[in-house]
Design a protein around this motif. Structure first.
Motif, PDB file in Angstrom:
ATOM      1  N   ILE A   1       0.829  -1.211   0.000  1.00 45.04           N
ATOM      2  CA  ILE A   1       0.000   0.000   0.000  1.00 45.04           C
ATOM      3  C   ILE A   1       0.861   1.257   0.000  1.00 45.04           C
ATOM      4  CG2 ILE A   1      -1.612   1.381   1.386  1.00 45.04           C
ATOM      5  CD1 ILE A   1      -2.991  -1.307   2.123  1.00 45.04           C
ATOM      6  N   ASN A   2       1.911   1.269   0.823  1.00 39.78           N
ATOM      7  CA  ASN A   2       2.742   2.480   0.876  1.00 39.78           C
ATOM      8  C   ASN A   2       3.871   2.458  -0.165  1.00 39.78           C
ATOM      9  OD1 ASN A   2       5.005   1.110   1.949  1.00 39.78           O
ATOM     10  ND2 ASN A   2       4.405   1.559   4.051  1.00 39.78           N
TER      11      ASN A   2
ATOM     12  N   ILE B   1      -6.686  -4.072  -4.753  1.00 44.47           N
ATOM     13  CA  ILE B   1      -7.405  -5.055  -3.933  1.00 44.47           C
ATOM     14  C   ILE B   1      -7.249  -4.716  -2.453  1.00 44.47           C
ATOM     15  CG2 ILE B   1      -7.444  -7.470  -3.182  1.00 44.47           C
ATOM     16  CD1 ILE B   1      -6.587  -8.202  -6.092  1.00 44.47           C
ATOM     17  N   LEU B   2      -6.019  -4.444  -2.042  1.00 46.63           N
ATOM     18  CA  LEU B   2      -5.751  -4.150  -0.633  1.00 46.63           C
ATOM     19  C   LEU B   2      -6.470  -2.892  -0.160  1.00 46.63           C
ATOM     20  CD1 LEU B   2      -1.964  -5.039  -0.432  1.00 46.63           C
ATOM     21  CD2 LEU B   2      -3.870  -6.276   0.632  1.00 46.63           C
ATOM     22  N   ILE B   3      -6.432  -1.849  -0.968  1.00 46.79           N
ATOM     23  CA  ILE B   3      -7.111  -0.608  -0.580  1.00 46.79           C
ATOM     24  C   ILE B   3      -8.615  -0.835  -0.506  1.00 46.79           C
ATOM     25  CG2 ILE B   3      -7.677   1.738  -1.353  1.00 46.79           C
ATOM     26  CD1 ILE B   3      -4.709   1.989  -2.185  1.00 46.79           C
ATOM     27  N   GLY B   4      -9.166  -1.582  -1.450  1.00 40.10           N
ATOM     28  CA  GLY B   4     -10.592  -1.913  -1.407  1.00 40.10           C
ATOM     29  C   GLY B   4     -10.954  -2.684  -0.144  1.00 40.10           C
TER      30      GLY B   4
ATOM     31  N   ARG C   1      -9.260  -2.717   2.699  1.00 46.09           N
ATOM     32  CA  ARG C   1      -9.072  -1.844   3.870  1.00 46.09           C
ATOM     33  C   ARG C   1     -10.212  -0.843   4.005  1.00 46.09           C
ATOM     34  NH1 ARG C   1      -3.484  -1.488   5.825  1.00 46.09           N
ATOM     35  NH2 ARG C   1      -2.793  -3.643   5.767  1.00 46.09           N
ATOM     36  N   LYS C   2     -10.709  -0.341   2.882  1.00 48.62           N
ATOM     37  CA  LYS C   2     -11.840   0.589   2.941  1.00 48.62           C
ATOM     38  C   LYS C   2     -13.081  -0.110   3.502  1.00 48.62           C
ATOM     39  CE  LYS C   2     -10.571   3.909  -0.651  1.00 48.62           C
ATOM     40  NZ  LYS C   2     -10.911   4.469  -1.974  1.00 48.62           N
ATOM     41  N   LYS C   3     -13.280  -1.350   3.070  1.00 50.88           N
ATOM     42  CA  LYS C   3     -14.419  -2.123   3.587  1.00 50.88           C
ATOM     43  C   LYS C   3     -14.269  -2.349   5.085  1.00 50.88           C
ATOM     44  CE  LYS C   3     -16.899  -6.448   3.055  1.00 50.88           C
ATOM     45  NZ  LYS C   3     -16.881  -7.799   2.562  1.00 50.88           N
ATOM     46  N   GLN C   4     -13.065  -2.725   5.538  1.00 49.02           N
ATOM     47  CA  GLN C   4     -12.813  -2.918   6.967  1.00 49.02           C
ATOM     48  C   GLN C   4     -13.001  -1.613   7.732  1.00 49.02           C
ATOM     49  OE1 GLN C   4      -8.811  -4.416   7.016  1.00 49.02           O
ATOM     50  NE2 GLN C   4      -9.437  -6.538   6.722  1.00 49.02           N
ATOM     51  N   PHE C   5     -12.520  -0.513   7.162  1.00 50.65           N
ATOM     52  CA  PHE C   5     -12.673   0.797   7.792  1.00 50.65           C
ATOM     53  C   PHE C   5     -14.147   1.122   7.985  1.00 50.65           C
ATOM     54  CE2 PHE C   5     -13.138   5.405   7.624  1.00 50.65           C
ATOM     55  CZ  PHE C   5     -12.234   5.805   8.600  1.00 50.65           C
ATOM     56  N   TYR C   6     -14.919   0.888   6.943  1.00 51.75           N
ATOM     57  CA  TYR C   6     -16.360   1.147   7.024  1.00 51.75           C
ATOM     58  C   TYR C   6     -17.001   0.324   8.136  1.00 51.75           C
ATOM     59  CZ  TYR C   6     -21.288   1.441   5.841  1.00 51.75           C
ATOM     60  OH  TYR C   6     -22.642   1.631   5.917  1.00 51.75           O
ATOM     61  N   GLU C   7     -16.716  -0.980   8.139  1.00 54.13           N
ATOM     62  CA  GLU C   7     -17.324  -1.878   9.128  1.00 54.13           C
ATOM     63  C   GLU C   7     -16.844  -1.608  10.551  1.00 54.13           C
ATOM     64  OE1 GLU C   7     -16.299  -5.682   7.475  1.00 54.13           O
ATOM     65  OE2 GLU C   7     -17.840  -5.559   5.927  1.00 54.13           O
ATOM     66  N   ASN C   8     -15.558  -1.293  10.705  1.00 52.69           N
ATOM     67  CA  ASN C   8     -14.981  -1.143  12.040  1.00 52.69           C
ATOM     68  C   ASN C   8     -15.134   0.252  12.639  1.00 52.69           C
ATOM     69  OD1 ASN C   8     -14.117  -3.815  11.920  1.00 52.69           O
ATOM     70  ND2 ASN C   8     -12.091  -3.272  11.197  1.00 52.69           N
TER      71      ASN C   8
END
Length: 125
Positions: free
Chosen positions: A24-25, A81-84, A86-93
């Motif tokens: 990612i970075n 894929i990773l950013i997608g 992580r965004k999903k996890q961010f939304y849920e968490n």
């Protein structure tokens, strides 16, 4: 490489997250070879099977691809894929619990946005 692993989570997950963060970075770039399981095992003084478990999950998630006899490489779609994910996890968490708490406190959507803009000074993307 991240120099220390901790006892808070399974080691193979920390290995997996280290590789994900590096992609990612862009410390590890698309198409680039990632450290082998033996290199990771030696660096972290862990069992190669533990490192392999994290790496295999990345292969199953289409983040890495194996090239027999050469190593594992970052796929073309890995970062996306990773950013997608992580965004999903961010939304849920974070977002869902934030919305739930805002509803309990009768905070409107506009008030919540105002709070985020005031406190976060977030850049517009």
């Amino acid at each position: 490489m991240k120099t220390k692993l901790d006892d808070s989570r399974p080691i193979y997950i920390q290995i997996k997250e280290f590789i994900e963060d590096s992609i990612i970075n862009e410390t590890i770039k698309i198409g680039e070879r990632v450290p082998s399981t033996n290199e990771l095992a030696k660096f972290y003084n862990i069992n190669p099977a533990t490192a392999r478990q994290g790496m295999n999950e990345l292969v199953m998630d289409n983040i890495l691809r194996k090239q027999r006899g050469v190593g594992m490489f970052v796929t073309e779609d890995a970062k996306e894929i990773l950013i997608g994910n992580r965004k999903k996890q961010f939304y849920e968490n974070y977002i869902v619990p934030l919305q739930d708490e805002a509803n309990k406190l009768e905070i409107t959507k506009d008030q919540l946005i105002e709070m985020l803009e005031k406190e976060g000074n977030m850049d517009e993307n």
